[in-house]
Structures are given as structure tokens and as C-alpha cells.
Write an enzyme that holds these catalytic residues in place. Structure first.
Site, PDB file in Angstrom:
ATOM      1  N   SER A 199       0.717  -1.116  -0.075  1.00  0.00           N
ATOM      2  CA  SER A 199       0.115   0.205  -0.008  1.00  0.00           C
ATOM      3  C   SER A 199       0.843   1.199   0.012  1.00  0.00           C
ATOM      4  O   SER A 199       1.561   1.578  -0.840  1.00  0.00           O
ATOM      5  CB  SER A 199      -1.120  -0.120   1.250  1.00  0.00           C
ATOM      6  OG  SER A 199      -2.017   0.985   1.077  1.00  0.00           O
ATOM      7  N   ASP A 415      -8.726  -5.807  -5.253  1.00  0.00           N
ATOM      8  CA  ASP A 415      -8.414  -4.687  -4.442  1.00  0.00           C
ATOM      9  C   ASP A 415      -9.275  -3.624  -4.793  1.00  0.00           C
ATOM     10  O   ASP A 415      -9.570  -3.092  -5.929  1.00  0.00           O
ATOM     11  CB  ASP A 415      -6.918  -4.199  -4.628  1.00  0.00           C
ATOM     12  CG  ASP A 415      -6.484  -3.097  -3.568  1.00  0.00           C
ATOM     13  OD1 ASP A 415      -7.233  -2.547  -3.128  1.00  0.00           O
ATOM     14  OD2 ASP A 415      -5.217  -3.221  -3.693  1.00  0.00           O
ATOM     15  N   HIS A 454      -7.018  -5.670  -0.696  1.00  0.00           N
ATOM     16  CA  HIS A 454      -6.317  -5.109  -0.290  1.00  0.00           C
ATOM     17  C   HIS A 454      -4.907  -5.524   0.342  1.00  0.00           C
ATOM     18  O   HIS A 454      -5.071  -5.603   1.976  1.00  0.00           O
ATOM     19  CB  HIS A 454      -6.691  -3.633   0.049  1.00  0.00           C
ATOM     20  CG  HIS A 454      -5.424  -2.458   0.175  1.00  0.00           C
ATOM     21  ND1 HIS A 454      -5.109  -2.028  -0.862  1.00  0.00           N
ATOM     22  CD2 HIS A 454      -4.732  -1.775   1.328  1.00  0.00           C
ATOM     23  CE1 HIS A 454      -3.998  -1.084  -0.611  1.00  0.00           C
ATOM     24  NE2 HIS A 454      -3.964  -1.019   0.837  1.00  0.00           N
TER      25      HIS A 454
END
Length: 547
Positions: A199, A415, A454
Site C-alpha cells: 500500500s 483490491d 487490499h
């Protein structure tokens, strides 16, 4: 025999007799060096002087669970814990934490990523634990954004230097500082360096490869934020679509309905395995949520016109007034509610969209999300923030490749917090800049993870990285099941990873494998051979994507 010959003979005999003692002495010296304590004691690092750096504390940690206040922490080897702060400019205050094994240092320096707006060192502890267990000197930075938290950046309004530290400078500062502390402690520099993160941590890794190509030999990143301003605009766009008008919000039940229909439609068209609860190749599939439109009144098995409009907004991403798409939407198959799923994007934080603090940096603390207009406001946002936070949209991997660096990127294809299509676009842009996909693949590989949300979670297999923060390690710690092991093997042998098996563990049954699937190096995807169990990875082959 003359006197000279006699003396030479006696000398030779003396040397011959002494050789075993010399060899023994060399061996003893090597053993002593191996068992010797570090060049500096842990406590002495408190007095270490580094440019623009304050060593806040340096202490030995024997009971990590107690010292770090982490319950159920696995046993860790004793280490020296150092916390430092780098202040290279007014209003810049970058926190760094490094753990140094007291014994058996492998010679590796390991940097870790943060998440969201950063702000806390603890966010990187998962990767640091994995690194420490390997004998690595392992570090993390708070990205210079304290007192912000991962989900709340409101406190950074009016602090442009902190935006720059977050977007570009803090990871390099962590790396330089961490390596210097490790060198002082062990009396020698690291032999090699690795970086891992997901991320925001993924973005940090890309920045290192693009702008500081000699900081790390190997970089493994997941779901990297490439365009920060537009990534936040996409989250705002979704929140507005669901909340600006009554009746637009998709309930969890409607999200599950939409997800099931999307997965079934794409898999029946050959973009996945029929019967799977996820899509293998959603980026090649097209799906219109209008197929679920209610013929009359609202019901549990259909979507109202307002709900269809919301779903379409999520799929397309931000558009201009004339309907032109200007950023990426979320992939088909990402609709299911869950951690960082569509329901998260519909939920308010501080009275507005998730991660809305970025817009308060531009428009002030009183900014109202209801007034947001893509055509009018995004040029203003980019004019103020692009130079600080969007450096991953620029730059080349050429220098990193020339230095012999190896980069592996992975991204979940379900995601809905960082668009996977954006990562593909980044990779393809780098391929064009490097002179083609074949040239890029000598130093950089991309793996797309079907059904993964994610950085983890989702219906698909999500365990394939032993350095992943918050997920269990793969069942096999080798290059065929572990992207980090594949990165190390690539550096050692020169063999680039082509296929890595991803595992789905059974819910509530740690260590019990539910099924496995291969992830193939982009642009290839995994296809079922038609024979054998779909739970076994060996029944899939890597092949070209369908169009």
C-alpha cells in the site's frame, strides 16, 4: 653443509612445526570473531552522532512481547532496539526504529513500509518481526507524519514539508540512518539490503527503486499507491456516489448480490473457473450491473436504478462532466463487503470520505466533500500536492536495473483501495521506457493475485509472501511458494520467478490449506487445464491473457 644452509634448514623445520599452531590460531580467531559481541554495545548507540539525527533511545530487548506490548507475539531472538529522529529541515521530523540482532547478524539490512498516512512506527512491526527472525537488521519509519494515523491525516493540514517527507523523502532517510546505525553496531556495513511493504509501503518501495536505486538490492512491494492525489479522489468519488443522494448506498446484502452476479458472469465468459468465488482475470472482463436492475419495486434479488448508478460509479472511477473517465475504477469482482472493501469506501470518517484529510491540506479544515467537483477541484489539488506526493507517476527503473537491483510487485485483483489496473499501467509504462517487456523483466516482475483484496483477504488465495504484515507465512518457505524467497533466489542465482503458488488457508483452521493457485508473471495468467482438482495448483498453466 655451510652455515647459511644449516640456518635455512633449521628455519624451515621451525616453520613446518609451527604451521599447525598457526592454522589452529587462525581457526580460533575466526571462531572468536563469529562469537564476538558487536563492535558497539547497544547502550553506547545512544551517544552515536549522525547528521541531523537524534538517537532517542537504545536498549536491549529480551522479552519482545512485554517490551513492545504485543500479545501473542512469537518468541524472538534478543535484539538492540534503537529509536531515532531525523530532522533535516524546519517542520521535518522523521521517526525511525531499527532492530539489531545481538547474535548471528546475517549481514542484511531490511527496510519496511508503513500504511495510509503513516504516523506510527508500529505499523511496520509485522515485517520487522519476519526480518529479525531471519537475522536481519530491520527498520521502519513513521514517514514523518506524526501525529497523523494511518486512516486520519487531518493533522497534516498546513504542513507541506511533512507531505514531502511522506511522499518522497522519509524512506530514504530511514535507509541511510538505519544502515549507519547498523554499521556502528556491527563494525561493518551491510552486505546486501532488502525492502518490503504494501500500500503506502508499496509506494515507498517504488520511490526507492525510482529515485534511490542503490539503497536496496532487492525490493518486494504490494498494491503500491502510484498516483496519490487521484487515488484519494477515487475514494472520494465512491463515497459521494453512495452518500450524496438518499437511496444510493449499497447495503452489504446488495454488495454480496452484485459480487456473486459479477463473478458468475465473468467466469462463464472464460475469465475464471466456473464455480470459483473470485475471478482469475477481471481486467479482461466487462460487466454491467444493470443486469440486476429491479423490474419494479426494490427487492432482495435486484438493484434499484440508484444502486445501479452507484455500482457503475465504482467500476468507472472519477469522470468529467462530459463522462470521460480520468482515473481507474475498481475491478469487477471486488464488490464483496469486507476489510477495505466497497462497504468501507461507503462509510464516513470524520464526517466525510475515508482518507479525506488530503483534501483538507488543499482546501482547509472546513472543506466539505459535498462541494467536490472533479473538473474544477482536481487541477487545484494537483497544483498544490503533485510535486510532493506523486513522484511514483514519474521516474524510470533504468538506474535501478543498471545497479543490478531486482523488483517484484504484486497486487490483488479484488483490491478496492488501490486500483490494480493502475499497477499494470505503471509496469507497462516502465516496460516502454526500458525498451520492451523482455528487458524490464530482467530486473522487475509483476504478479497479480486473483481474488485478493487490499494487501490480503478476499475470496482468493492471499498467502504467498513470508514478509507480509498480518498474514501467516506460506506453507513452504521456498521460491515456489514465497515471493520473498523468490526475490532472494533471483538475486543469488539470476533465475527470475515465473510462477509462484498462492495459498488459501481454511477459515478458523490455521495451517490447513483450503486450496492453492499459481500466480503467473505478468502478462501471463493462470488457466485451468480442465483436468484434476481446481484446488491443486499443478492443474493450472501460465498462459497469455484473453482479450
Amino acid at each position: 653443509m655451510n652455515r647459511r644452509s644449516s640456518n635455512l634448514t633449521r628455519c624451515r623445520r621451525t616453520v613446518i612445526k609451527a604451521l599447525p599452531l598457526v592454522i589452529l590460531g587462525m581457526a580460533s580467531q575466526a571462531q572468536a570473531q563469529a562469537a564476538a559481541p558487536p563492535a558497539a554495545t547497544c547502550a553506547s548507540l545512544s551517544g552515536l552522532r549522525l547528521p541531523q539525527t537524534e538517537i532517542v533511545s537504545a536498549s536491549v530487548v529480551v522479552d519482545a512481547a512485554t517490551s513492545l506490548k504485543i500479545s501473542k507475539l512469537p518468541a524472538l531472538p534478543p535484539f538492540c532496539r534503537v529509536i531515532a529522529r531525523v530532522r533535516s529541515a524546519p517542520d521535518s521530523d522523521i521517526g525511525v526504529e531499527i532492530w539489531l540482532p545481538l547474535k548471528n547478524w546475517s549481514g542484511v539490512f531490511h527496510g519496511n513500509g508503513n500504511g495510509g498516512f503513516g504516523g506510527a512506527l508500529e505499523a511496520g512491526y509485522g515485517g520487522m518481526i519476519a526480518g529479525l527472525k531471519r537475522g536481519y537488521a530491520t527498520a521502519v519509519t513513521d514517514t514523518g507524519t506524526a501525529p497523523a494515523t494511518m486512516l486520519d491525516g487531518d493533522a497534516l493540514a498546513g504542513h507541506p514539508r511533512k507531505w514531502r517527507d511522506w511522499g518522497r523523502l522519509s524512506t530514504h532517510a530511514m535507509t541511510v540512518t538505519g544502515k549507519a546505525i547498523a554499521r556502528a553496531f556491527y563494525g561493518r556495513k551491510a552486505d546486501r539490503s532488502f525492502y518490503t511493504g504494501c500500500s503506502t509501503g508499496g509506494q515507498q518501495g517504488l520511490i526507492e527503486a525510482l529515485y534511490y536505486p542503490r539503497d536496496y538490492n532487492g525490493i518486494l512491494v504490494g498494491a503500491p499507491v502510484v498516483n496519490r492525489t487521484w487515488g484519494h479522489a477515487a475514494v472520494l468519488w465512491d463515497f459521494a456516489a453512495a452518500n450524496r443522494l438518499p437511496g444510493n448506498l449499497l447495503s452489504d446484502a446488495k454488495l454480496r448480490l452484485l459480487n456473486a452476479a459479477a463473478v458468475d458472469a465473468c467466469n462463464r465468459r472464460g475469465h475464471g473457473v466456473i464455480g470459483d468465488s473470485f475471478i482469475t482475470d477481471p481486467l479482461s472482463c466487462r460487466f454491467d450491473p444493470a443486469v440486476l436492475a429491479c423490474p419494479g419495486a426494490d427487492g432482495d434479488t435486484c438493484l434499484t436504478s440508484a444502486e445501479v448508478a452507484t455500482a457503475r460509479a465504482f467500476y468507472t472511477g472519477p469522470t468529467t462532466r462530459d463522462g470521460r473517465a480520468v482515473f481507474f475504477g475498481w475491478p469487477i469482482g471486488s464488490e464483496a463487503p469486507g476489510r477495505f472493501g466497497w462497504s468501507f469506501l461507503e462509510t464516513a470518517a470524520n464526517g466525510g470520505p475515508q482518507f479525506g484529510g488530503l483534501f483538507k491540506w488543499v482546501f482547509g479544515a472546513g472543506w466539505d466533500w459535498r462541494t467536490f467537483d472533479v473538473d474544477r477541484d482536481m487541477p487545484i489539488v494537483d497544483a498544490k500536492l503533485d510535486a510532493d506526493v506523486n513522484d511514483a507517476t514519474r521516474g524510470s527503473l533504468r538506474a535501478f536495473a543498471a545497479a543490478g537491483g531486482k523488483l517484484i510487485i504484486y497486487h490483488g485483483l479484488a483490491d478496492s483501495l488501490v486500483p490494480p489496473a493502475q499497477t499494470v499501467a505503471f509496469y507497462e509504462r516502465q516496460a516502454r521506457g526500458m525498451g520492451g517487456m523482455e528487458r524490464l523483466q530482467r530486473n522487475a516482475r509483476l504478479f497479480m493475485a486473483p481474488g485478493m483484496m487490499h494487501c490480503g483477504g478476499g475470496a482468493g488465495p492471499d498467502v504467498f509472501n513470508s514478509m507480509s504484515n498480518g498474514l501467516p507465512p506460506p506453507p513452504e518457505s521456498n521460491s515456489s511458494d514465497d515471493l520473498f524467497a523468490a526475490l532472494v533466489a533471483w538475486m543469488d542465482s539470476g533465475d527470475a520467478p515465473k510462477r509462484v503458488v498462492a495459498t488459501k488457508f481454511a477459515a478458523g483452521k490455521p495451517g490447513t490449506v483450503e486450496f492453492q493457485r499459481p500466480m503467473c508473471a505478468y502478462p501471463q495468467v493462470a488457466r485451468y487445464t480442465g483436468n484434476g482438482s481446481t484446488s491443486a495448483a499443478q492443474n493450472f498453466v501460465c498462459t497469455a491473457r484473453s482479450r
